[in-house]
Design a protein around this motif. Structure first.
Motif, short mmCIF file in Angstrom:
data_model
loop_
_atom_site.label_atom_id
_atom_site.label_comp_id
_atom_site.label_asym_id
_atom_site.label_seq_id
_atom_site.Cartn_x
_atom_site.Cartn_y
_atom_site.Cartn_z
N PHE A 93 0.84 -1.21 0.00
CA PHE A 93 0.00 0.00 0.00
C PHE A 93 0.87 1.26 0.00
CE2 PHE A 93 -2.65 3.16 2.36
CZ PHE A 93 -3.67 3.28 1.43
N GLN A 94 1.96 1.22 0.76
CA GLN A 94 2.87 2.37 0.81
C GLN A 94 3.57 2.57 -0.53
OE1 GLN A 94 3.19 4.50 3.57
NE2 GLN A 94 4.20 5.73 1.98
N LEU A 95 3.92 1.47 -1.20
CA LEU A 95 4.54 1.58 -2.52
C LEU A 95 3.63 2.32 -3.50
CD1 LEU A 95 6.15 -1.96 -3.07
CD2 LEU A 95 7.33 0.19 -2.56
N LEU A 96 2.34 2.03 -3.43
CA LEU A 96 1.39 2.70 -4.31
C LEU A 96 1.27 4.17 -3.95
CD1 LEU A 96 -0.64 2.50 -6.63
CD2 LEU A 96 -2.40 1.95 -4.94
N GLN A 97 1.23 4.46 -2.68
CA GLN A 97 1.13 5.86 -2.25
C GLN A 97 2.36 6.66 -2.71
OE1 GLN A 97 0.38 5.23 2.05
NE2 GLN A 97 -1.57 6.25 1.71
N ASP A 98 3.51 5.99 -2.76
CA ASP A 98 4.74 6.66 -3.17
C ASP A 98 4.95 6.63 -4.68
OD1 ASP A 98 5.28 7.13 -0.52
OD2 ASP A 98 6.63 5.42 -0.28
N ASP A 99 3.96 6.08 -5.41
CA ASP A 99 4.04 5.97 -6.88
C ASP A 99 5.19 5.07 -7.35
OD1 ASP A 99 1.80 7.57 -7.52
OD2 ASP A 99 2.98 9.38 -7.19
N ASP A 100 5.56 4.10 -6.52
CA ASP A 100 6.60 3.15 -6.91
C ASP A 100 6.02 1.97 -7.68
OD1 ASP A 100 8.72 4.56 -5.80
OD2 ASP A 100 8.40 3.71 -3.81
N VAL A 101 4.70 1.81 -7.66
CA VAL A 101 4.02 0.80 -8.47
C VAL A 101 2.81 1.46 -9.12
CG1 VAL A 101 4.78 -1.18 -7.10
CG2 VAL A 101 2.65 0.00 -6.48
N HIS A 102 2.36 0.86 -10.22
CA HIS A 102 1.20 1.41 -10.92
C HIS A 102 -0.11 1.01 -10.24
CE1 HIS A 102 3.94 1.29 -14.67
NE2 HIS A 102 3.82 2.53 -14.28
N LEU A 103 -0.13 -0.19 -9.69
CA LEU A 103 -1.33 -0.67 -9.01
C LEU A 103 -0.92 -1.65 -7.92
CD1 LEU A 103 -2.12 -3.83 -10.00
CD2 LEU A 103 -2.60 -2.61 -12.11
N ALA A 104 -1.81 -1.85 -6.97
CA ALA A 104 -1.52 -2.73 -5.84
C ALA A 104 -2.65 -3.73 -5.65
CB ALA A 104 -1.33 -1.90 -4.56
N ILE A 105 -2.27 -4.94 -5.29
CA ILE A 105 -3.24 -5.96 -4.91
C ILE A 105 -2.98 -6.28 -3.45
CG2 ILE A 105 -4.09 -8.30 -5.32
CD1 ILE A 105 -3.17 -8.03 -8.21
N ILE A 106 -3.89 -5.87 -2.60
CA ILE A 106 -3.68 -5.96 -1.16
C ILE A 106 -4.84 -6.67 -0.48
CG2 ILE A 106 -2.23 -3.91 -1.02
CD1 ILE A 106 -4.66 -2.31 -0.16
N ARG A 107 -4.54 -7.17 0.71
CA ARG A 107 -5.55 -7.90 1.48
C ARG A 107 -5.87 -7.14 2.75
NH1 ARG A 107 -6.66 -12.85 0.43
NH2 ARG A 107 -6.35 -13.79 2.48
N GLY A 108 -7.17 -7.00 3.04
CA GLY A 108 -7.60 -6.19 4.16
C GLY A 108 -8.21 -4.90 3.67
N ASP A 109 -8.77 -4.13 4.58
CA ASP A 109 -9.45 -2.88 4.21
C ASP A 109 -8.57 -1.69 4.53
OD1 ASP A 109 -11.93 -3.95 3.25
OD2 ASP A 109 -12.39 -4.49 5.31
N TYR A 110 -8.13 -1.00 3.48
CA TYR A 110 -7.32 0.20 3.61
C TYR A 110 -8.11 1.39 3.08
CZ TYR A 110 -3.21 -2.71 4.53
OH TYR A 110 -2.32 -3.59 5.08
#
Length: 299
Positions: free
Chosen positions: A134-151
């Protein structure tokens, strides 16, 4: 600044070490230091300060790194747009961040089919805890994220699936007897008295709340492991029961399972989300992957 400078700043920021950044960029340390000094003179700032072997980015330096990442993203978009105007095949890079569990049990087959459909897309995958992804996505280090749990995410998101959290054992057990039975507990990075336990807080808290609602005594945790596969093997050999998400079970597993049910009768579910910024959809590689994943799970 130019494209090489953007990459230089990002590398130093990520490595937090001049020598390692120079090695990563395949240039000499003096050459890197010289170019860094030129950037500082151009803007009249200090990019970072030193404290022994450690470096600390200044506020101005942090801003330049953010600018560099933004410009790299815009350049990639432009290159891919121009390439796709000349070629019907989708091209470009696709940077994905994925939860380790989803990456292990579900993502390989998805990626295989997508790459077969779009062989000219260069995929870069990073896996880890959902919180880190999730942090990688916030920092624009990835284009999209697949995460588990509610953020909390205010931009685009798609619910990939949700599966129960369940008890696994190698023989039938009564749920009311759980406080008397040995439990094999999963915690990422678990090492006795060596490091602080680090696990997925959403998963851990959900299981803990379920236990406290049902029992008045703590579980008998006899083993703590840092892998679901290790956890399953220990259960398979009769060393205790475990509580894990069903995503971790495969067709070859032969466990007795029991889904966790909350006091109100609802299943305790684990959600998997695909989240991304709307602006990332301008990249054809991201656009195609998002629509592909949606088509797979909408079916």
């Amino acid at each position: 600044m130019n494209e090489q400078d953007w990459t230089l700043l990002e590398s130093i920021y990520e490595e937090q070490n001049i020598t390692k950044a120079a090695e990563r960029l395949f240039i000499s340390q003096p050459a890197l230091t010289y170019r860094l000094q030129q950037i500082e003179q151009e803007f009249g700032i200090k990019v970072f300060t030193r404290s022994g072997k450690k470096i600390q980015f200044t506020a101005e330096g942090e801003h330049l790194v953010h600018y560099a990442k933004k410009m790299q993203l815009e350049l990639r978009k432009t290159k891919e747009l121009l390439a796709n105007l000349q070629d019907i095949d989708v091209r470009g890079s696709l940077k994905i961040g994925a939860s380790s569990n989803f990456a292990l049990y579900k993502l390989p087959s998805i990626m295989k089919r997508f790459v077969d459909l779009h062989p000219h897309v260069q995929v870069n995958l990073r896996t880890g805890l959902s919180s880190d992804i999730f942090q990688l996505l916030q920092d624009d280090d990835v284009h999209l994220a697949i995460i588990r749990g509610d953020y909390h995410w205010i931009e685009q998101k798609f619910l990939i699936n949700e599966e129960p959290i369940c008890i696994i054992s190698n023989h039938p057990i009564e749920i009311d007897k759980l406080p008397l039975l040995p439990r094999i507990h999963y915690q990422l990075g678990a090492k006795k008295d060596k490091i602080k336990y680090k696990t997925d807080s959403f998963l851990s808290k959900s299981i803990e709340n379920w236990w406290q609602d049902r029992f008045t005594v703590p579980p008998i945790i006899t083993m703590q492991v840092d892998s679901f596969e290790t956890c399953k093997e220990l259960v398979k050999h009769g060393l205790g029961y475990a509580i894990i998400p069903r995503i971790c079970l495969t067709e070859d597993d032969e466990f007795y399972t029991m889904d966790l049910v909350k006091q109100n009768g609802e299943l305790l579910l684990r959600k998997t989300w695909m989240i991304y910024r709307e602006s990332a959809m301008d990249l054809s590689s991201v656009n195609k992957f998002v629509h592909y994943v949606r088509s797979v799970y909408q079916e």
